[in-house]
Design an enzyme around this catalytic site. Sequence first.
Site, PDB file in Angstrom:
ATOM      1  N   GLY A 295      -4.281  52.317 -83.074  1.00 52.38           N
ATOM      2  CA  GLY A 295      -3.334  53.252 -82.463  1.00 52.38           C
ATOM      3  C   GLY A 295      -3.434  53.251 -81.504  1.00 52.38           C
ATOM      4  N   GLY A 296      -3.784  52.921 -80.304  1.00 48.34           N
ATOM      5  CA  GLY A 296      -3.733  52.869 -79.013  1.00 48.34           C
ATOM      6  C   GLY A 296      -2.918  54.054 -77.819  1.00 48.34           C
ATOM      7  N   LEU A 297      -1.894  52.763 -77.849  1.00 50.38           N
ATOM      8  CA  LEU A 297      -1.162  53.441 -77.211  1.00 50.38           C
ATOM      9  C   LEU A 297      -0.061  54.792 -77.490  1.00 50.38           C
ATOM     10  CD1 LEU A 297       0.102  49.960 -76.409  1.00 50.38           C
ATOM     11  CD2 LEU A 297      -1.653  51.874 -75.076  1.00 50.38           C
TER      12      LEU A 297
ATOM     13  N   ASP B 180      -3.785  48.243 -80.028  1.00 50.28           N
ATOM     14  CA  ASP B 180      -2.592  48.690 -81.006  1.00 50.28           C
ATOM     15  C   ASP B 180      -1.401  46.692 -81.405  1.00 50.28           C
ATOM     16  OD1 ASP B 180      -0.904  51.613 -80.326  1.00 50.28           O
ATOM     17  OD2 ASP B 180       0.413  49.827 -81.357  1.00 50.28           O
ATOM     18  N   ILE B 181      -0.354  47.680 -81.911  1.00 52.12           N
ATOM     19  CA  ILE B 181       0.676  46.810 -82.063  1.00 52.12           C
ATOM     20  C   ILE B 181       1.866  46.531 -81.134  1.00 52.12           C
ATOM     21  CG2 ILE B 181       0.009  45.904 -84.502  1.00 52.12           C
ATOM     22  CD1 ILE B 181       2.859  47.496 -84.591  1.00 52.12           C
TER      23      ILE B 181
ATOM     24  N   ASP C 250      -3.458  44.766 -86.038  1.00 49.84           N
ATOM     25  CA  ASP C 250      -2.653  45.711 -86.473  1.00 49.84           C
ATOM     26  C   ASP C 250      -3.294  45.911 -88.085  1.00 49.84           C
ATOM     27  OD1 ASP C 250      -0.810  45.879 -88.801  1.00 49.84           O
ATOM     28  OD2 ASP C 250      -0.179  44.095 -88.398  1.00 49.84           O
TER      29      ASP C 250
ATOM     30  N   TYR D 280       3.456  62.761 -94.637  1.00 51.35           N
ATOM     31  CA  TYR D 280       2.415  63.133 -93.546  1.00 51.35           C
ATOM     32  C   TYR D 280       1.197  63.527 -93.731  1.00 51.35           C
ATOM     33  CZ  TYR D 280       0.074  64.366 -88.828  1.00 51.35           C
ATOM     34  OH  TYR D 280      -0.351  64.683 -87.897  1.00 51.35           O
TER      35      TYR D 280
ATOM     36  N   ILE E 119      -0.347  68.951 -80.449  1.00 49.90           N
ATOM     37  CA  ILE E 119      -1.738  68.674 -78.956  1.00 49.90           C
ATOM     38  C   ILE E 119      -0.987  68.213 -77.790  1.00 49.90           C
ATOM     39  CG2 ILE E 119      -3.091  66.765 -77.820  1.00 49.90           C
ATOM     40  CD1 ILE E 119      -4.876  68.696 -80.205  1.00 49.90           C
TER      41      ILE E 119
HETATM   42  C1  AKB Z   1       3.082  66.907 -86.087  1.00 50.59           C
HETATM   43  O1  AKB Z   1       3.930  67.400 -85.348  1.00 50.59           O
HETATM   44  O2  AKB Z   1       2.835  65.840 -87.113  1.00 50.59           O
HETATM   45  C2  AKB Z   1       1.488  66.486 -84.931  1.00 50.59           C
HETATM   46  C3  AKB Z   1       0.610  67.205 -86.029  1.00 50.59           C
HETATM   47  C4  AKB Z   1       0.622  68.902 -85.772  1.00 50.59           C
HETATM   48  O3  AKB Z   1      -0.428  66.592 -86.605  1.00 50.59           O
HETATM   49  N1  AKB Z   1       1.808  66.749 -84.282  1.00 50.59           N
END
Ligand code: AKB
Length: 372
Positions: free
Chosen positions: A61-63, A87-88, A105, A194, A224
């Site tokens: 996921g480098g990009l 990356d893909i 991938d 997530y 971040i």
């Molecule tokens: C997001 O907002 O989904 C991310 C995180 C805090 O993991 N930046």
Amino acid sequence: MTVRLLNGVFSQVLLKPACGCTTPIVPVQFLGISPFQVPSRANFHSVSSSDTEHPRVLITGGLGQLGVGLAKLLRNRFGKDNVILSDIRKPSDHVFYSGPFIYSDILDYKNLREIVVNNRITWLIHYSALLSAVGEANVPLARDVNITGLHNILDTATEHNLRLFVPSTIGAFGPSSPRNPTPDLCIQRPRTIYGVSKVHAELIGEYYHYRYGLDFRCLRYPGIISADSQPGRGTTDYAVHIFHNAMKSGKFQCYLKPDTRLPMMYIDDCLRATLEIMEAPADSLPMRTYNIGAMSFTPEELAQEIVKHVPEFQVTYNVDTVLQAIADSWPMNFDDSNARKDWGWKHYYDLPELVTTMFNFYTSESRAAHVS
Ligand code: AKB
């Protein structure tokens, strides 16, 4: 395959890769070390970090927001050719010519394994993931990338004896977690795919560590903030976009309420923390997953700091109910005392320093654009 466990009992073990391939994935270690537990076929070609002077690093996921910056940091430390970005997606000229780049991938187990073997990889930094907002918009894809993809990564890392870093997040907590502050160990019941996938990553990584001896290391990142790379549709993205808008138009419409407090971090601190945990001696890490913190602010507090640099700056609020509900379930402040105690974590950037750094970056960029 038959292996002997510590108590002398023989057992049939066949771990199937998440991709469903028929090639067995062989655990390198069961709850301790015994010559019977290390099948020669699986390990014959593997390279441990002690075999090379520097680690050989693969970044998946480098990009995304973090990969290029991390590759730069690691290349400065370990040499350009020892860090492979993957990356893909197709890299820009700048990325392509700044060091090794490869197609990878994570859903293609064979491709992943081939890259690890052919490049004698010893460290794997697994940045491929769908973030919170985009994950809620496409749950099946988030499940595939964040869970099935992670299984391929874990199996490859275990088979080839790699040191594996997987980032987790403030999003691994939920409404029933203590939010101010949030400690390392507490109830984790996130309400996003997530978050669920990241709790899964934390737990299965720790399980592989104790079950197979996998050198799994994990940091829970705050939101971040970076100037020269864009975040990939998360809930904390406003704190990146606000700078660009302040510079460009002096106006910003925020999708979170003005008093929504979230932990945040400048990218340089985040990347340095990642290198530091990867280099930390194994015996300094009693835990596999650590919170790391730097600062915590609301959109209103960030805007007030920006006004010191752009006096005419104005923020309006148009709340996105989905993103607001996510933010309201996440930590307000992170307790990172274990990281500070165990491996010496400290942040350099607080809110004023962050804002000054971001504006210095944009100002020097616009000056450079005028000159050229
Ligand atoms: C997001 O907002 O989904 C991310 C995180 C805090 O993991 N930046």
